[in-house]
Enzyme design. Structure first.
Site, PDB file in Angstrom:
ATOM      1  N   GLY A  20       6.078   6.885   4.485  1.00  0.00           N
ATOM      2  CA  GLY A  20       4.757   6.869   3.858  1.00  0.00           C
ATOM      3  C   GLY A  20       4.680   7.467   2.464  1.00  0.00           C
ATOM      4  N   ASN A  22       4.829   5.856  -0.297  1.00  0.00           N
ATOM      5  CA  ASN A  22       3.912   5.002  -1.074  1.00  0.00           C
ATOM      6  C   ASN A  22       2.463   5.274  -0.694  1.00  0.00           C
ATOM      7  OD1 ASN A  22       5.192   2.975  -2.986  1.00  0.00           O
ATOM      8  ND2 ASN A  22       6.524   2.795  -1.197  1.00  0.00           N
ATOM      9  N   MET A  95       6.545  -2.361   8.944  1.00  0.00           N
ATOM     10  CA  MET A  95       7.678  -3.139   9.429  1.00  0.00           C
ATOM     11  C   MET A  95       7.302  -4.220  10.451  1.00  0.00           C
ATOM     12  SD  MET A  95       9.931  -1.853   7.590  1.00  0.00           S
ATOM     13  CE  MET A  95      11.509  -2.366   8.224  1.00  0.00           C
ATOM     14  N   ILE A  97       5.591  -8.260  10.667  1.00  0.00           N
ATOM     15  CA  ILE A  97       5.127  -9.399   9.883  1.00  0.00           C
ATOM     16  C   ILE A  97       3.770  -9.804  10.431  1.00  0.00           C
ATOM     17  CG2 ILE A  97       5.604 -11.794   9.253  1.00  0.00           C
ATOM     18  CD1 ILE A  97       8.595 -11.076   9.496  1.00  0.00           C
ATOM     19  N   LEU A  98       2.781  -9.824   9.575  1.00  0.00           N
ATOM     20  CA  LEU A  98       1.437 -10.194  10.022  1.00  0.00           C
ATOM     21  C   LEU A  98       1.380 -11.703  10.235  1.00  0.00           C
ATOM     22  CD1 LEU A  98      -0.527  -7.916   7.546  1.00  0.00           C
ATOM     23  CD2 LEU A  98      -0.311  -7.567  10.018  1.00  0.00           C
ATOM     24  N   ASN A 112       1.630  -6.297  -0.867  1.00  0.00           N
ATOM     25  CA  ASN A 112       2.820  -5.648  -0.295  1.00  0.00           C
ATOM     26  C   ASN A 112       3.699  -5.160  -1.430  1.00  0.00           C
ATOM     27  OD1 ASN A 112       4.747  -4.845   1.683  1.00  0.00           O
ATOM     28  ND2 ASN A 112       5.928  -6.710   1.283  1.00  0.00           N
ATOM     29  N   HIS A 114       7.740  -4.460  -2.258  1.00  0.00           N
ATOM     30  CA  HIS A 114       9.072  -4.778  -1.739  1.00  0.00           C
ATOM     31  C   HIS A 114      10.126  -4.224  -2.705  1.00  0.00           C
ATOM     32  CE1 HIS A 114      12.029  -6.969   0.589  1.00  0.00           C
ATOM     33  NE2 HIS A 114      12.581  -7.324  -0.562  1.00  0.00           N
TER      34      HIS A 114
END
Ligand code: GRF
Length: 194
Positions: A20, A22, A95, A97-98, A112, A114
């Site tokens: 966390g 970010n 972690m 995937i929606l 998001n 990355h």
């Protein structure tokens, strides 16, 4: 396009699964006078996510959903977001995937971050793959989320040099520092262009 800007700050949810850092940097950003966002809640699929501690003592609601046990987790999240008038989701080390349905049903923007220069190195283990391929540069990307993994429209990127003596850890550490700067900048950019 969804209307995000009113006279109030945009109600934001941050989705995390781990450290966390970010999330922490987004909290700091949200407290600045110029910030267009207000972080209302943090959502995690992992009750042990260290980052959840950053919500402590702040008025940030904490919600944990077990995607394995609870097949309706996404629906419950959508309901919760609606109830809390969330218009921006910032995925930050989340972690899971929606699903397409979730993305379609959510009435707002999903971003998001990355740790690679997308479209290169989508998915996991980015830093090791960058090192193995002797890349001279790597970096991080903030992008819109669509139904395909790490493939939505790119909002902003930061490029950094990969040094000869870098390993995946040293590279990850340098890129993470850049992520903390890039994510707030990208949020400013997207919100100003709406
Ligand atoms: C970051 O490198 C982010 O780009 C990736 O997962 C990591 C999360 O780090 N998606 P943290 O939990 O924000 O410290």
């Amino acid at each position: 396009m969804v209307r995000l800007i009113g006279k109030n700050r945009i109600k934001t949810a941050v989705f995390i699964s781990g450290t966390g850092s970010n999330f922490k940097s987004l909290i700091k950003f949200s407290k600045l006078k110029k910030s267009p966002i207000e972080i209302k809640c943090v959502i995690s699929n992992n009750k042990k996510a260290k980052g959840l501690l950053y919500a402590k003592n702040l008025k940030i609601k904490k919600k944990i959903y077990n995607f394995f046990k609870d097949k309706k987790a996404e629906n419950r999240i959508l309901e919760f977001l609606k109830k809390n008038q969330i218009k921006l989701i910032c995925l930050a080390g989340f972690m899971r995937i929606l699903s397409k349905t979730f993305i379609k049903k959510f009435d707002g923007l999903i971003l998001n971050i990355h740790p690679s220069l997308l479209p290169k190195y989508k998915g996991l283990n980015t830093h090791q793959r960058v090192i193995d391929n002797n890349e001279s540069f790597s970096g991080c990307t903030v992008h819109l989320v669509n139904a395909k993994l790490d493939s939505g429209k790119i909002i902003m990127q930061k490029k950094i040099k990969v040094y000869k003596n870098d390993n995946s850890l040293s590279l990850a550490k340098r890129i993470l520092k850049e992520e903390h700067i890039l994510y707030p900048k990208a949020i400013m950019k997207i919100i100003l262009t709406l």
